[in-house]
Design a protein around this motif. Sequence first.
Motif, PDB file in Angstrom:
ATOM      1  N   LYS A  61       0.828  -1.207   0.000  1.00  0.00           N
ATOM      2  CA  LYS A  61       0.000   0.000   0.000  1.00  0.00           C
ATOM      3  C   LYS A  61       0.863   1.259   0.000  1.00  0.00           C
ATOM      4  O   LYS A  61       0.607   2.208  -0.751  1.00  0.00           O
ATOM      5  N   THR A  62       1.916   1.259   0.828  1.00  0.00           N
ATOM      6  CA  THR A  62       2.808   2.417   0.885  1.00  0.00           C
ATOM      7  C   THR A  62       3.554   2.600  -0.430  1.00  0.00           C
ATOM      8  O   THR A  62       3.721   3.727  -0.919  1.00  0.00           O
ATOM      9  N   ALA A  63       4.025   1.494  -1.011  1.00  0.00           N
ATOM     10  CA  ALA A  63       4.747   1.573  -2.279  1.00  0.00           C
ATOM     11  C   ALA A  63       3.863   2.128  -3.388  1.00  0.00           C
ATOM     12  O   ALA A  63       4.312   2.930  -4.221  1.00  0.00           O
ATOM     13  N   ARG A  64       2.610   1.734  -3.424  1.00  0.00           N
ATOM     14  CA  ARG A  64       1.696   2.232  -4.465  1.00  0.00           C
ATOM     15  C   ARG A  64       1.415   3.729  -4.288  1.00  0.00           C
ATOM     16  O   ARG A  64       1.165   4.440  -5.267  1.00  0.00           O
ATOM     17  N   ILE A  65       1.453   4.197  -3.050  1.00  0.00           N
ATOM     18  CA  ILE A  65       1.322   5.649  -2.818  1.00  0.00           C
ATOM     19  C   ILE A  65       2.508   6.380  -3.428  1.00  0.00           C
ATOM     20  O   ILE A  65       2.365   7.419  -4.083  1.00  0.00           O
ATOM     21  N   PHE A  66       3.727   5.831  -3.239  1.00  0.00           N
ATOM     22  CA  PHE A  66       4.920   6.444  -3.821  1.00  0.00           C
ATOM     23  C   PHE A  66       4.858   6.427  -5.348  1.00  0.00           C
ATOM     24  O   PHE A  66       5.262   7.388  -6.008  1.00  0.00           O
ATOM     25  N   ILE A  67       4.369   5.324  -5.902  1.00  0.00           N
ATOM     26  CA  ILE A  67       4.304   5.191  -7.355  1.00  0.00           C
ATOM     27  C   ILE A  67       3.296   6.171  -7.950  1.00  0.00           C
ATOM     28  O   ILE A  67       3.528   6.754  -9.017  1.00  0.00           O
ATOM     29  N   SER A  68       2.179   6.376  -7.273  1.00  0.00           N
ATOM     30  CA  SER A  68       1.123   7.248  -7.798  1.00  0.00           C
ATOM     31  C   SER A  68       1.466   8.728  -7.667  1.00  0.00           C
ATOM     32  O   SER A  68       0.849   9.570  -8.332  1.00  0.00           O
TER      33      SER A  68
END
Length: 223
Positions: free
Chosen positions: A162-169
């Motif tokens: 979830k945290t990684a997808r926040i960084f990606i977005s």
Amino acid sequence: LLNYKTDHSFYYDAIEHYIEQCRDVNLLINAKKTQEMVLSFSRTYAVYDYLFINNSPIEHVANFKYLGTVFSNDLKWHANTEVLYSKIKSRFYAFSKFKDFKPTSCQKQYFIQSLIVPILFYNIELWFYSCTKGERQRLCKNFDKNGYFLDIVNQVNTRIEKTARIFISCDTHILNECYELMRSFYRMPKTRTERFLNSFIPTSIQILNSDGMNVSRASTTLL
């Protein structure tokens, strides 16, 4: 950036520039409350000299607590584990006193879930895989002893993803460029040490790639 082959003047110049910026906006650095921690993996050479601010020496520290998480200068998590274990142990002592009131099993579960589990899971995506196996077992020992099932690995993986997808977005995030999407997977960074391999970025990329493979397999099965 600091080693025996380079001149350290750029570091001290940067500190002086920062002090001047503070003065320009009427801020005064309290040297007695200021600490310096240099990330270093060298066992034989000290890569820094003493730092002075306003003619006051700055204290060197091996560990630094930032927003409730303890960082060490060698990027190991022994000190953070000790702090967490102490907090969890004290809460379970309160839980043992709570059991004297003969609560129901549902009330016991609610006590642990609301007052103890958040301590363990605070910033856990940052340090969980970088800890040793013994440290992870020690942190979970009191939960097992009190009969609380903790599916910690799946919950940690979910938080990391979830945290990684926040960084990606977020295109403006400083870690966004660490996630380079190829065709159907993210490129793994080159890792020379186990310390880096177990850190957040490589671990999150492994989880994202594993999740993508599972999705592709599921879609192939449906077809």
